[in-house]
Design a protein around this motif. Structure first.
Motif, mmCIF file in Angstrom:
data_model
loop_
_atom_site.group_PDB
_atom_site.id
_atom_site.type_symbol
_atom_site.label_atom_id
_atom_site.label_comp_id
_atom_site.label_asym_id
_atom_site.label_seq_id
_atom_site.Cartn_x
_atom_site.Cartn_y
_atom_site.Cartn_z
ATOM 1 N N TYR A 75 39.452 50.860 76.157
ATOM 2 C CA TYR A 75 38.936 51.406 74.912
ATOM 3 C C TYR A 75 37.408 51.364 74.883
ATOM 4 N N ALA A 76 36.849 50.253 75.336
ATOM 5 C CA ALA A 76 35.391 50.126 75.334
ATOM 6 C C ALA A 76 34.744 51.161 76.248
ATOM 7 N N PHE A 77 35.324 51.346 77.430
ATOM 8 C CA PHE A 77 34.746 52.274 78.390
ATOM 9 C C PHE A 77 34.950 53.732 77.971
ATOM 10 N N ALA A 78 36.132 54.039 77.434
ATOM 11 C CA ALA A 78 36.455 55.425 77.116
ATOM 12 C C ALA A 78 35.920 55.863 75.752
ATOM 13 N N PHE A 79 35.911 54.939 74.778
ATOM 14 C CA PHE A 79 35.618 55.341 73.404
ATOM 15 C C PHE A 79 34.529 54.495 72.714
ATOM 16 N N GLY A 80 34.150 53.366 73.322
ATOM 17 C CA GLY A 80 33.314 52.415 72.611
ATOM 18 C C GLY A 80 31.860 52.373 73.010
ATOM 19 N N GLY A 81 31.414 53.357 73.768
ATOM 20 C CA GLY A 81 30.000 53.412 74.110
ATOM 21 C C GLY A 81 29.593 52.573 75.299
ATOM 22 N N LEU A 82 30.556 51.974 76.006
ATOM 23 C CA LEU A 82 30.244 51.186 77.195
ATOM 24 C C LEU A 82 30.625 51.918 78.475
ATOM 25 N N THR A 83 30.567 53.234 78.455
ATOM 26 C CA THR A 83 30.995 54.037 79.595
ATOM 27 C C THR A 83 30.190 53.692 80.848
ATOM 28 N N PRO A 84 30.871 53.327 81.937
ATOM 29 C CA PRO A 84 30.156 52.992 83.172
ATOM 30 C C PRO A 84 29.579 54.238 83.827
ATOM 31 N N PRO A 85 28.549 54.090 84.653
ATOM 32 C CA PRO A 85 27.943 55.249 85.308
ATOM 33 C C PRO A 85 28.879 55.929 86.304
ATOM 34 N N ALA A 86 29.861 55.190 86.811
ATOM 35 C CA ALA A 86 30.879 55.737 87.708
ATOM 36 C C ALA A 86 32.161 54.954 87.458
ATOM 37 N N PRO A 87 33.330 55.536 87.742
ATOM 38 C CA PRO A 87 34.581 54.804 87.515
ATOM 39 C C PRO A 87 34.579 53.456 88.236
ATOM 40 N N ILE A 88 34.995 52.417 87.534
ATOM 41 C CA ILE A 88 35.019 51.068 88.093
ATOM 42 C C ILE A 88 36.310 50.871 88.889
ATOM 43 N N PRO A 89 36.237 50.484 90.162
ATOM 44 C CA PRO A 89 37.463 50.207 90.910
ATOM 45 C C PRO A 89 38.244 49.059 90.278
ATOM 46 N N VAL A 90 39.549 49.257 90.110
ATOM 47 C CA VAL A 90 40.439 48.230 89.586
ATOM 48 C C VAL A 90 41.467 47.925 90.666
ATOM 49 N N TYR A 91 41.353 46.746 91.278
ATOM 50 C CA TYR A 91 42.309 46.316 92.296
ATOM 51 C C TYR A 91 43.411 45.534 91.594
ATOM 52 N N ALA A 92 44.626 46.042 91.663
ATOM 53 C CA ALA A 92 45.722 45.482 90.882
ATOM 54 C C ALA A 92 47.045 45.867 91.517
ATOM 55 N N PRO A 93 48.130 45.182 91.141
ATOM 56 C CA PRO A 93 49.447 45.601 91.621
ATOM 57 C C PRO A 93 49.746 47.058 91.275
ATOM 58 N N GLN A 94 50.650 47.632 92.028
ATOM 59 C CA GLN A 94 50.920 49.062 92.030
ATOM 60 C C GLN A 94 51.106 49.669 90.648
ATOM 61 N N ASP A 95 51.773 48.984 89.753
ATOM 62 C CA ASP A 95 52.208 49.573 88.489
ATOM 63 C C ASP A 95 51.174 49.471 87.365
ATOM 64 N N CYS A 96 49.995 48.979 87.655
ATOM 65 C CA CYS A 96 49.035 48.664 86.599
ATOM 66 C C CYS A 96 48.641 49.887 85.784
ATOM 67 N N ALA A 97 48.261 50.971 86.427
ATOM 68 C CA ALA A 97 47.799 52.159 85.705
ATOM 69 C C ALA A 97 48.913 52.730 84.836
ATOM 70 N N ARG A 98 50.131 52.780 85.354
ATOM 71 C CA ARG A 98 51.246 53.347 84.589
ATOM 72 C C ARG A 98 51.523 52.515 83.336
ATOM 73 N N ARG A 99 51.493 51.200 83.483
ATOM 74 C CA ARG A 99 51.762 50.332 82.328
ATOM 75 C C ARG A 99 50.705 50.516 81.244
ATOM 76 N N LEU A 100 49.447 50.590 81.667
ATOM 77 C CA LEU A 100 48.380 50.755 80.681
ATOM 78 C C LEU A 100 48.530 52.091 79.959
ATOM 79 N N ALA A 101 48.810 53.149 80.710
ATOM 80 C CA ALA A 101 48.980 54.464 80.090
ATOM 81 C C ALA A 101 50.181 54.470 79.152
ATOM 82 N N ALA A 102 51.291 53.870 79.574
ATOM 83 C CA ALA A 102 52.494 53.862 78.748
ATOM 84 C C ALA A 102 52.274 53.098 77.447
ATOM 85 N N PHE A 103 51.536 52.003 77.510
ATOM 86 C CA PHE A 103 51.261 51.234 76.298
ATOM 87 C C PHE A 103 50.543 52.092 75.260
ATOM 88 N N LEU A 104 49.727 53.017 75.746
ATOM 89 C CA LEU A 104 48.958 53.878 74.853
ATOM 90 C C LEU A 104 49.659 55.201 74.576
#
Length: 250
Positions: A75-104
């Motif tokens: 939320y901070a990066f996408a909507f809260g004014g803390l947008t990084p200059p380039a996408p931040i790498p997120v090293y995580a187990p395989q399902d991380c992105a799907r879970r975050l998207a599904a929660f939203l």
């Protein structure tokens, strides 16, 4: 930049007043990495750095007390004014992105791709950011989980994540300057081997030949002081308690 560790949170399995769940800021070799994003740690992270300047985010496993504040960061990066200059790498187990998207309520995991770049972990996954090398080892838990070995300029920090006793954990911590290790449970019950007791943490530290053991992620059946004292007896080497706001420089 020497290798250093700032404690953002240590609680298990939920945050308490002044004590967020597991989260750490790792600095070294010109890089800044948020290691585990437990509940409450994103706010603490902002005490020590601008999150938009993070080099990477590293998540040991997807239990909420290690990953839930990825939502706050998104939320901070996408909507809260803390947008990084380039996408931040997120090293995580395989399902991380799907879970975050599904929660939203999102079906497309790419909706945050302009701020977060999800990269799945695997056993012995190794990446270098500037002069900081990060290596993951798969450890025993009740979900896909990894420990972390961080190396920079001759210094080594090892982090257990959540793990039961296993050979990989000892190998991960071998001769580390600092071993940040969970001591979540008072004792193993009914054959449960997915967390460490203080004695387990101490035995791993001794077998791995680490210089110092730093006890973290102590659960509600133990006090941090008791867990650290018990771990110290088994470790036979300097042992201390991880406390929020403290920074260790290796």
């Amino acid at each position: 930049m020497p290798l250093s560790l700032t404690i953002l949170g240590t609680a298990s399995p939920h945050p308490g007043p002044g004590r967020p769940c597991s989260g750490y800021l790792l600095r070294g070799g010109g890089a800044e990495v948020w290691v585990d994003a437990g509940t409450g740690t994103f706010a603490e992270l902002q005490r020590h750095t601008d999150p938009a300047r993070l080099t990477a985010i590293w998540i040991s496993h997807l239990h909420a007390d290690h990953s839930a504040d990825l939502l706050a960061a998104a939320y901070a990066f996408a909507f809260g004014g803390l947008t990084p200059p380039a996408p931040i790498p997120v090293y995580a187990p395989q399902d991380c992105a799907r879970r975050l998207a599904a929660f939203l309520g999102r079906s497309d995991v790419k909706w945050l791709s302009h701020v977060l770049d999800f990269r799945p972990l695997y056993d012995e996954h190794t990446v270098r950011h500037w002069n900081l090398r990060l290596t993951a080892r798969a450890v025993v838990h009740d979900t896909e989980a990894y420990g972390l070995r961080a190396e920079s300029q001759g210094s080594v920090l090892a982090y257990s994540g959540d793990s039961g006793p296993c050979d990989a954990l000892t190998e991960l911590a071998a001769r580390a300057d600092l071993f940040l290790c969970e001591a979540d449970i008072d004792e193993h019950r009914d054959g449960e081997q997915v967390h460490l007791t203080p004695e387990d943490a101490g035995r791993v530290a001794r077998a791995a030949g680490v210089q110092e053991l730093l006890v973290t992620h102590v659960g509600p059946t133990l006090s941090r002081e008791t867990a650290t004292a018990r771990a110290a007896v088994a470790a036979g080497r300097p042992t201390d308690t991880a406390r929020e706001g403290e920074t260790r420089t290796l």
